[in-house]
Enzyme design. Structure first.
Site, PDB file in Angstrom:
ATOM      1  N   ALA A 203      -0.071  13.763 -22.957  1.00  0.00           N
ATOM      2  CA  ALA A 203      -0.523  12.360 -23.343  1.00  0.00           C
ATOM      3  C   ALA A 203       0.149  11.708 -24.563  1.00  0.00           C
ATOM      4  CB  ALA A 203      -1.838  12.278 -23.623  1.00  0.00           C
TER       5      ALA A 203
ATOM      6  N   PHE B 106      -8.130  19.432 -24.665  1.00  0.00           N
ATOM      7  CA  PHE B 106      -9.217  18.227 -24.754  1.00  0.00           C
ATOM      8  C   PHE B 106     -10.127  18.386 -23.585  1.00  0.00           C
ATOM      9  CE2 PHE B 106      -9.958  13.703 -24.966  1.00  0.00           C
ATOM     10  CZ  PHE B 106     -10.522  13.685 -26.305  1.00  0.00           C
ATOM     11  N   ASP B 107     -11.149  17.513 -24.155  1.00  0.00           N
ATOM     12  CA  ASP B 107     -12.556  17.728 -23.243  1.00  0.00           C
ATOM     13  C   ASP B 107     -12.318  17.409 -21.963  1.00  0.00           C
ATOM     14  OD1 ASP B 107     -12.219  14.971 -23.943  1.00  0.00           O
ATOM     15  OD2 ASP B 107     -14.250  14.450 -24.215  1.00  0.00           O
TER      16      ASP B 107
ATOM     17  N   HIS C  23     -21.190  13.464 -24.901  1.00  0.00           N
ATOM     18  CA  HIS C  23     -20.862  12.421 -25.977  1.00  0.00           C
ATOM     19  C   HIS C  23     -20.935  10.942 -25.556  1.00  0.00           C
ATOM     20  CE1 HIS C  23     -17.202  13.688 -24.352  1.00  0.00           C
ATOM     21  NE2 HIS C  23     -16.600  12.557 -25.152  1.00  0.00           N
TER      22      HIS C  23
ATOM     23  N   LYS D  85      -1.608   6.578 -23.206  1.00  0.00           N
ATOM     24  CA  LYS D  85      -1.356   6.918 -24.744  1.00  0.00           C
ATOM     25  C   LYS D  85       0.091   6.787 -24.964  1.00  0.00           C
ATOM     26  CE  LYS D  85      -5.209   9.382 -24.336  1.00  0.00           C
ATOM     27  NZ  LYS D  85      -6.015   9.515 -23.138  1.00  0.00           N
TER      28      LYS D  85
ATOM     29  N   ASP E 230       0.125  19.128 -20.995  1.00  0.00           N
ATOM     30  CA  ASP E 230      -0.694  17.928 -21.253  1.00  0.00           C
ATOM     31  C   ASP E 230      -0.103  17.166 -22.106  1.00  0.00           C
ATOM     32  OD1 ASP E 230      -2.694  16.197 -21.447  1.00  0.00           O
ATOM     33  OD2 ASP E 230      -4.313  17.738 -22.012  1.00  0.00           O
TER      34      ASP E 230
ATOM     35  N   TYR F 246       0.822  -1.141  -0.125  1.00  0.00           N
ATOM     36  CA  TYR F 246       0.166   0.143  -0.093  1.00  0.00           C
ATOM     37  C   TYR F 246       0.730   1.199  -0.092  1.00  0.00           C
ATOM     38  CZ  TYR F 246      -4.076   3.088   0.928  1.00  0.00           C
ATOM     39  OH  TYR F 246      -4.839   3.947   1.038  1.00  0.00           O
TER      40      TYR F 246
HETATM   41  C1  P61 Z   1      -8.681   9.929 -26.330  1.00  0.00           C
HETATM   42  F1  P61 Z   1     -13.675  10.099 -26.158  1.00  0.00           F
HETATM   43  N1  P61 Z   1      -7.827  11.182 -24.490  1.00  0.00           N
HETATM   44  O1  P61 Z   1      -8.063  11.096 -26.961  1.00  0.00           O
HETATM   45  P1  P61 Z   1      -7.533  10.002 -19.600  1.00  0.00           P
HETATM   46  N2  P61 Z   1      -5.326  14.826 -22.236  1.00  0.00           N
HETATM   47  C2  P61 Z   1      -5.452  14.596 -23.602  1.00  0.00           C
HETATM   48  C3  P61 Z   1      -6.159  13.306 -23.754  1.00  0.00           C
HETATM   49  O2  P61 Z   1      -6.107  13.138 -25.238  1.00  0.00           O
HETATM   50  C4  P61 Z   1      -6.739  12.524 -22.763  1.00  0.00           C
HETATM   51  C5  P61 Z   1      -6.801  13.093 -21.452  1.00  0.00           C
HETATM   52  C6  P61 Z   1      -6.121  14.344 -21.304  1.00  0.00           C
HETATM   53  C7  P61 Z   1      -8.396  10.212 -24.931  1.00  0.00           C
HETATM   54  C8  P61 Z   1      -9.612   9.403 -23.909  1.00  0.00           C
HETATM   55  C9  P61 Z   1     -11.185  10.176 -24.165  1.00  0.00           C
HETATM   56  O3  P61 Z   1     -14.349  12.075 -24.729  1.00  0.00           O
HETATM   57  C10 P61 Z   1     -13.164  11.552 -24.518  1.00  0.00           C
HETATM   58  O4  P61 Z   1      -6.599   8.983 -19.405  1.00  0.00           O
HETATM   59  C11 P61 Z   1      -4.706  15.192 -24.642  1.00  0.00           C
HETATM   60  O5  P61 Z   1      -8.513   9.514 -20.805  1.00  0.00           O
HETATM   61  O6  P61 Z   1      -8.378  10.276 -18.611  1.00  0.00           O
HETATM   62  C12 P61 Z   1      -7.748  11.618 -23.039  1.00  0.00           C
HETATM   63  O7  P61 Z   1      -6.852  11.226 -20.068  1.00  0.00           O
HETATM   64  C13 P61 Z   1      -7.601  12.543 -20.500  1.00  0.00           C
HETATM   65  C14 P61 Z   1     -11.867   9.684 -25.111  1.00  0.00           C
HETATM   66  C15 P61 Z   1     -11.204  10.982 -23.364  1.00  0.00           C
HETATM   67  C16 P61 Z   1     -12.873  10.205 -25.349  1.00  0.00           C
HETATM   68  C17 P61 Z   1     -12.404  11.751 -23.336  1.00  0.00           C
HETATM   69  O8  P61 Z   1      -9.291   9.147 -26.809  1.00  0.00           O
END
Ligand code: P61
Length: 460
Positions: free
Chosen positions: A219, A126-127, A452, A260, A217, A73
């Site tokens: 990824a 990103f969203d 979405h 990623k 950010d 832990y």
């Molecule tokens: C993706 F449909 N991306 O591109 P988490 N920053 C950035 C990302 O691309 C990102 C995150 C932070 C996804 C997954 C995803 O509506 C959606 O590990 C540049 O997913 O928490 C994630 O990282 C967040 C797909 C996220 C989606 C939201 O496919």
């Protein structure tokens, strides 16, 4: 060997069967899924290009590392192994693991939102990042160059910040009201488009002059470094690691969805250059939100696999094949005159839904209509990155318009072959040939945040 597209720098040791369904069946499945492929069962998908997040294949070394997970832990050996790798890549002093990217966002962003009416500026949020900025009571503004919105015209770094706009925004809002400048590398929402080192440096210079914290950010930071090596003068002979290190030196905080460029199925990172007070605040906050600071929502074995994956993602052979897969699919679509974001970027081909189906208005989601038809034609699952994903303006509650109504064909890492990509191209061709028949969509159910994922729609 000199081939037009680099062959896989690996051979396949384990396979997972996938199945084709019939067109009739897919019509029914999509209707039951409320015309939202997010709610399909993955078994009903033939080739899954929804996301490159956590969907890649791990290497034999990563599977081997899993066995070495220390599940203590507190103070797990696996934590220290991962910490060592993160510190080596970033040269930052502090590191906290989290369960995925949004875990990092929920810990850090509220700590930078020091008072009401704050703004975060990114080349493009990103969203989930935008959602966490808004949940913290702040506002998210995108500040990318105009060329990014012009899908037809070549620009090597469509993720770049618009530097004049950035200065103007800071002056207009006041530096004290800016919570942070977020460098999203690569720029996911507009095509996995890279940001050049020169632009990152100029952005950092502006942020530093106003004493605004800089976040990466990151990824897909390794893919960004690869593009810098390929496209930016002076970087041809540097290693990907050197370019990454030069990038991290410009920022204060690194947030990463390690699903990623961590080549892992789960995981995220917070790394902080030297801000002791921020690190302590993150450590306290991570406990109730993610877990004790030496695991932060990850298992020991996942930290082991990530420690290996982070290093593999910096290998040039791996990156050149990956980027070539994207380029291959882009070239095939372009040869059919299908409009795409050009040039192709890092993790996906983005089809320009606005140019593809100009008869569908933005608030009837043209790109979603293409995504749905592609599924019906070929069993390929793509994802909409457009007005459906953008949601509503937090103040006016109106649907947000954008010139970028995109269909993202996201390529998981080390997972599909060129033959699979041919199926995708042929499916898209059929949709394109019958594009006049595509219909807009309206909601039968609309969730309030990140709609979405779970929305239900019907064709008009
Ligand atoms: C993706 F449909 N991306 O591109 P988490 N920053 C950035 C990302 O691309 C990102 C995150 C932070 C996804 C997954 C995803 O509506 C959606 O590990 C540049 O997913 O928490 C994630 O990282 C967040 C797909 C996220 C989606 C939201 O496919």
């Amino acid at each position: 060997m000199d081939t037009k597209y680099k062959a896989e720098p690996y051979r396949i040791k384990v396979v997972e069967p996938i199945k084709e369904t019939t067109k009739e069946k897919r019509i029914e499945l999509l209707q039951n899924a409320g015309y939202n492929p997010f709610t399909l069962r993955s078994e009903d998908v033939y080739i899954d290009l929804l996301t490159d997040s956590g969907t890649g294949a791990m290497s034999d070394k990563q599977w081997g590392a899993l066995m070495q997970g220390d599940e203590a832990y507190a103070g797990s050996r696996s934590f220290y192994r991962l910490e060592g790798v993160v510190k080596h890549i970033t040269n930052y002093k502090h590191f906290i693991p989290v369960h995925q990217g949004r875990g990092a966002e929920q810990v850090v962003i509220p700590l930078l939102t020091k008072h009401d009416k704050m703004t975060f500026i990114s080349n493009m949020h990103f969203d989930t990042t935008k959602a966490h900025v808004e949940l913290a009571g702040a506002r998210a503004i995108d500040c990318v160059i105009e060329a990014c919105y012009d899908t037809k015209t070549y620009h090597p770094f469509k993720g770049n910040f618009d530097l004049d706009k950035l200065k103007h925004l800071i002056e207009e809002r006041g530096a004290d009201n800016i919570g942070g400048i977020i460098m999203t590398i690569t720029n996911n929402s507009a095509g996995g488009q890279p940001v050049s080192m020169a632009n990152l440096k100029a952005t950092a210079k502006i942020a530093n002059a106003y004493h605004i914290p800089i976040l990466i950010d990151g990824a897909r930071y390794a893919e960004n470094a690869y593009f810098i090596k390929q496209r930016e003068k002076g970087y041809e002979d540097k290693s990907i690691l050197e370019i990454a290190q030069e990038t991290f030196a410009l920022a204060d905080i690194f947030l990463m969805s390690a699903k990623k460029d961590g080549l892992s199925n789960i995981g995220g990172l917070i790394a902080i250059k030297d801000d002791e007070a921020l690190f302590q605040a993150c450590q306290s906050r991570v406990v109730p939100l993610e877990g004790f600071p030496t695991y932060g929502g990850m298992t020991g074995r996942d930290m082991e696999a990530l420690a290996v994956g982070l290093q593999e993602a910096l290998e040039e052979d791996y990156l050149s094949h990956r980027i070539d897969q994207v380029r291959y699919l882009g070239d095939r679509l372009k040869a059919m005159n299908i409009p795409i974001q050009w040039p192709t970027g890092g993790h996906a081909v983005f089809v320009d839904g606005k140019a593809f189906a100009p008869h569908i208005p933005f608030d009837q989601f043209p790109a979603q209509s293409i995504v749905n038809q592609l599924y019906i034609e070929s069993g390929v699952r793509a994802v909409e990155i457009g007005s459906l994903l953008l949601g509503r303006d937090p103040d006016t509650k109106e649907n947000i318009d954008t010139p970028l109504q995109l269909v993202r064909l996201t390529i998981p890492r080390r997972t599909y072959t060129q033959n699979h990509l041919d199926v995708v191209a042929e499916g898209m061709k059929k949709v394109y040939q019958n594009r006049e028949q595509l219909k807009g969509l309206s909601f039968t159910y609309e969730p309030k945040i990140l709609r979405h994922f779970t929305a239900k729609l019907k064709p008009l």
